[in-house]
Design an enzyme around this catalytic site. Structure first.
Site, PDB file in Angstrom:
ATOM      1  CB  SER A 204    -121.580-112.516-100.097  1.00  0.00           C
ATOM      2  OG  SER A 204    -121.026-111.461-100.542  1.00  0.00           O
ATOM      3  CB  THR A 205    -122.734-108.836 -97.991  1.00  0.00           C
ATOM      4  OG1 THR A 205    -122.082-108.288 -99.100  1.00  0.00           O
ATOM      5  CG2 THR A 205    -122.907-107.552 -96.895  1.00  0.00           C
ATOM      6  CG  HIS A 231    -118.713-113.891-102.433  1.00  0.00           C
ATOM      7  ND1 HIS A 231    -119.874-113.573-102.730  1.00  0.00           N
ATOM      8  CD2 HIS A 231    -118.584-115.227-103.038  1.00  0.00           C
ATOM      9  CE1 HIS A 231    -120.511-114.533-103.364  1.00  0.00           C
ATOM     10  NE2 HIS A 231    -119.786-115.336-103.492  1.00  0.00           N
ATOM     11  CG  MET A 324    -123.339-108.536-102.337  1.00  0.00           C
ATOM     12  SD  MET A 324    -122.691-106.967-102.305  1.00  0.00           S
ATOM     13  CE  MET A 324    -123.169-106.306-103.683  1.00  0.00           C
ATOM     14  CG  ASP A 327    -121.834-117.523-106.235  1.00  0.00           C
ATOM     15  OD1 ASP A 327    -122.090-118.040-107.070  1.00  0.00           O
ATOM     16  OD2 ASP A 327    -120.961-117.349-105.377  1.00  0.00           O
TER      17      ASP A 327
END
Length: 387
Positions: A204-205, A231, A324, A327
């Site tokens: 993600s991030t 993401h 972040m 998940d």
């Protein structure tokens, strides 16, 4: 470029709201962003600017921790300002903000490669609707997570860290308290496993930056199929696949529903679609769906991992990169129970140690390593020589 004076007291900073600067050539957008962020008790917009030149001036004056940076601005655009801002403060967390066009998505991905921490697509309307609410929620969460990550790194830079271990002496927790170090990560012992047949990656991030480096280093190390859930909005995932395709020595594509999984190809989950894998006759195929988000995400890592377990059992090698939230944790726990391999990126090299931290702290990782060691770690497991 002159760096900022870091005279703020770290203890008081931990209690203070996160300091944000908004940079956008639209006074309307600046106003909306400022109002939305200032509604949060733990966030304060300390400055705003209408172009990169003003942003440099205001950054030096107000010393923000996070900057929301528009791409297209007069006099000095966001891409020109970005490296100058980071030169002033290497710990600065920059979120690129742009309308969701293919060009802006491409620029945002390039911005991530030169130092931006994250990106966000501006809503087409600032009226009250689901898109605006999702943007507002996403923006405030990104500010909080990046602000906390920045402060966390600054607070622990001089503290010792107890390294990952597969043995947990009874006094390790007490030693951590005594020395000020973080508690150690307990690794899961690697039992006898069959050779992995597929590699799964969740991120993600900070994920795009990590994926670029990982795929550069993976060249020549494996011919296994790779499935990736990052993401991202739809326009971004198509471009991410294109960027990775230029880096990797094998084909990288944005996944399509019904597409067969074949060796030597990597598949990126398309934005707004969960990607799952299932057996159909003698073939293994990708299935996309728009079932409800999981962990507030679509695509989500967990549905992908659950489906891989049902098809490959423990012959899955999973890598959880920076991001972040948590998940991927549930899916990794199920894979670990089946004795599949799980690798987590370490905290020091993660932009945000949420997703990899969740699996590391849950004790389901076989290895927790810096980003630049992940490819070698993967190769070790594939060759039956765990690092």
């Amino acid at each position: 470029m002159r760096q900022l004076n870091r005279s703020l007291d770290p203890a008081s900073m931990a209690r203070d709201p996160y300091r944000v600067m908004v940079v956008d050539d639209s006074a309307v957008i600046r106003g909306f962003l400022t109002r939305w962020l200032n509604m949060e008790d733990d966030i304060q917009v300390v400055a705003s600017a209408n172009n990169g030149v003003a942003a440099l001036r205001e950054c030096e004056k107000f010393q923000p921790e996070i900057i929301i940076l528009d791409i297209e601005m007069p006099e000095m655009d966001g891409m020109t300002a970005l490296p100058k801002l980071i030169a002033m403060d290497p710990d600065l967390q920059v979120i690129m903000a742009s309308t969701l066009t293919r060009r802006n998505a491409d620029v945002s991905l390039r911005a991530l490669s030169i130092g931006a921490a994250d990106y966000i697509a501006k809503p087409e309307s600032t009226r009250v609707n689901d898109e605006k609410d999702a943007f507002q929620h996403g923006l405030t969460e990104k500010v909080r997570v990046l602000g906390a990550a920045r402060r966390g790194r600054k607070e622990t830079v001089d503290k010792p860290v107890l390294r990952p271990t597969s043995v947990q002496p009874s006094n390790l927790q007490g030693l951590a308290k005594l020395t000020g170090a973080k508690a150690p990560i307990v690794l899961r012992a690697t039992g006898p496993v069959l050779a992995p047949q597929i590699i799964a990656i969740g991120s993600s991030t900070g994920g795009p930056q990590a994926l670029f480096q990982l795929f550069e280093q993976l060249k020549g190390k494996t011919n296994l199929p790779i499935v990736i859930t990052q993401h991202m909005p739809a326009t971004f995932t198509a471009l991410l696949a294109e960027h990775l395709n230029k880096i990797y020595d094998k084909e990288v594509v944005e996944a399509k529903d019904g597409e067969k999984i074949v060796d030597g190809r990597a598949y990126v989950a398309p934005g707004d679609w969960h990607m799952t894998i299932q057996r159909e006759g003698i073939d293994t195929v990708i299935r996309l769906n728009q079932e409800p988000p999981e962990n507030f995400c679509r695509p989500s890592v967990d549905p992908m991992l659950r489906s891989l377990l049902s098809v490959y059992n423990n012959r899955v090698l999973t890598v959880i990169l920076t991001g972040m939230g948590h998940d991927g944790l549930s899916g990794c726990q199920k894979l670990a129970e089946a004795n599949a391999i799980v690798i987590g990126q370490d905290e020091e090299t993660s932009v945000v140690w949420g997703m990899p931290g969740a699996v590391a702290n849950a004790g389901v990782c076989n290895s927790v390593v810096p980003l630049l060691r992940i490819s070698a770690t993967i190769e070790g497991y594939l060759l039956g020589r765990p690092a």
